[in-house]
Write an enzyme that holds these catalytic residues in place. Structure first.
Site, PDB file in Angstrom:
ATOM      1  N   CYS A 139       0.843  -1.195   0.000  1.00  0.00           N
ATOM      2  CA  CYS A 139       0.000   0.000   0.000  1.00  0.00           C
ATOM      3  C   CYS A 139       0.885   1.255   0.000  1.00  0.00           C
ATOM      4  O   CYS A 139       1.531   1.548  -0.996  1.00  0.00           O
ATOM      5  CB  CYS A 139      -0.980  -0.050   1.163  1.00  0.00           C
ATOM      6  SG  CYS A 139      -2.431   1.014   0.944  1.00  0.00           S
ATOM      7  N   HIS A 199      -3.245  -5.851   1.097  1.00  0.00           N
ATOM      8  CA  HIS A 199      -2.581  -6.043   2.384  1.00  0.00           C
ATOM      9  C   HIS A 199      -2.512  -7.529   2.767  1.00  0.00           C
ATOM     10  O   HIS A 199      -3.394  -8.029   3.468  1.00  0.00           O
ATOM     11  CB  HIS A 199      -3.338  -5.297   3.489  1.00  0.00           C
ATOM     12  CG  HIS A 199      -3.196  -3.824   3.459  1.00  0.00           C
ATOM     13  ND1 HIS A 199      -2.247  -3.143   4.203  1.00  0.00           N
ATOM     14  CD2 HIS A 199      -3.879  -2.877   2.772  1.00  0.00           C
ATOM     15  CE1 HIS A 199      -2.366  -1.842   3.976  1.00  0.00           C
ATOM     16  NE2 HIS A 199      -3.350  -1.654   3.110  1.00  0.00           N
ATOM     17  N   GLU A 207      -0.702  -8.873   4.998  1.00  0.00           N
ATOM     18  CA  GLU A 207      -0.556  -9.011   6.453  1.00  0.00           C
ATOM     19  C   GLU A 207      -1.907  -9.002   7.166  1.00  0.00           C
ATOM     20  O   GLU A 207      -1.983  -9.362   8.341  1.00  0.00           O
ATOM     21  CB  GLU A 207       0.350  -7.889   6.992  1.00  0.00           C
ATOM     22  CG  GLU A 207      -0.285  -6.525   7.157  1.00  0.00           C
ATOM     23  CD  GLU A 207      -0.411  -5.723   5.871  1.00  0.00           C
ATOM     24  OE1 GLU A 207      -0.826  -4.547   5.943  1.00  0.00           O
ATOM     25  OE2 GLU A 207      -0.082  -6.265   4.790  1.00  0.00           O
TER      26      GLU A 207
END
Length: 226
Positions: free
Chosen positions: A89, A197, A199
């Site tokens: 990002c 994302h 994660e």
């Protein structure tokens, strides 16, 4: 040897803790936390992560000011030595602004902030980041961005496609990105920038675990090359 990773924090980062947790879940070792104003990275790193957020409040251009932070000189040098670098990002925006990746991230088509889970197609699974996926596999990863519209000129896009440097593509139009590009690699294959994302997709409690294979691939590649 323990996996040695660093997560960089810039003023305005808000996904650095999420990134650190994901790295520790995948490797069993907590990463070192590095402040943007530091001039040097820890020694013998296996991996560097630039997390999401709004570095410097996205003033000027998203990632433009962070790309001039003191630590970025050390990150560019590490990437040139072959250390794996992941920018997610805002981290992707920083990688393009620093010149480690080509192109730019522009305001989303429609001018709206987008926050949802996106379907991605794995375009190239022959990389240290994507080795845990199948080529052509569809995975589901959260997105949350306002400036995720990937742009590059036609010659650059053709070069990325021809060199197999498109790692992920949105499965259907998402934010206006040229050729639905969601993530790209540098020429050497050790730098990945992506807007989604991973994660935030490490376990079922987060709504899905499709991001775990990306971090597992990074750890496995470090073990193989050790």
């Amino acid at each position: 040897m323990a996996f040695r990773a660093a997560v960089i924090t810039f003023p305005g980062s808000n996904c650095d803790r999420d990134m650190a947790v994901a790295v520790e879940q995948a490797s069993g070792t907590a990463p070192m936390r590095v402040w943007h104003g530091d001039a040097e990275l820890p020694d013998r790193l296996d991996f560097i992560a630039l997390p999401g957020g709004f570095s410097y409040g996205d003033y000027l251009r998203s990632g433009a000011m962070a790309a001039r932070s003191p630590i970025m000189r050390a990150i560019v040098a590490a990437a040139e030595r072959g250390v794996p670098v992941l920018g997610v990002c805002n981290g992707f925006q920083i990688l393009t602004e620093s010149g480690l990746l080509p192109g730019a991230l522009m305001r989303n088509a429609g001018q709206n902030f987008i926050c949802r889970t996106a379907a991605l197609k794995v375009e190239n699974n022959q990389t240290l980041f994507t080795r845990g996926y199948e080529a052509g596999q569809t995975i589901h990863i959260p997105i949350a961005h306002h400036d995720g519209n990937y742009f590059a000129d036609e010659a650059t896009l053709d070069r990325l496609e021809g060199d197999g440097r498109v790692a992920f593509r949105y499965d259907g139009q998402c934010n206006g990105s040229r050729r639905d590009i969601a993530g790209i690699l540098n020429r050497a294959g050790n730098v990945l920038g992506m807007m989604p994302h991973p994660e935030r997709a490490m376990e079922s409690a987060q709504g899905g675990s499709d991001g775990r294979a990306l971090f597992a691939g990074i750890v496995e590649s470090a073990i193989v090359s050790a």
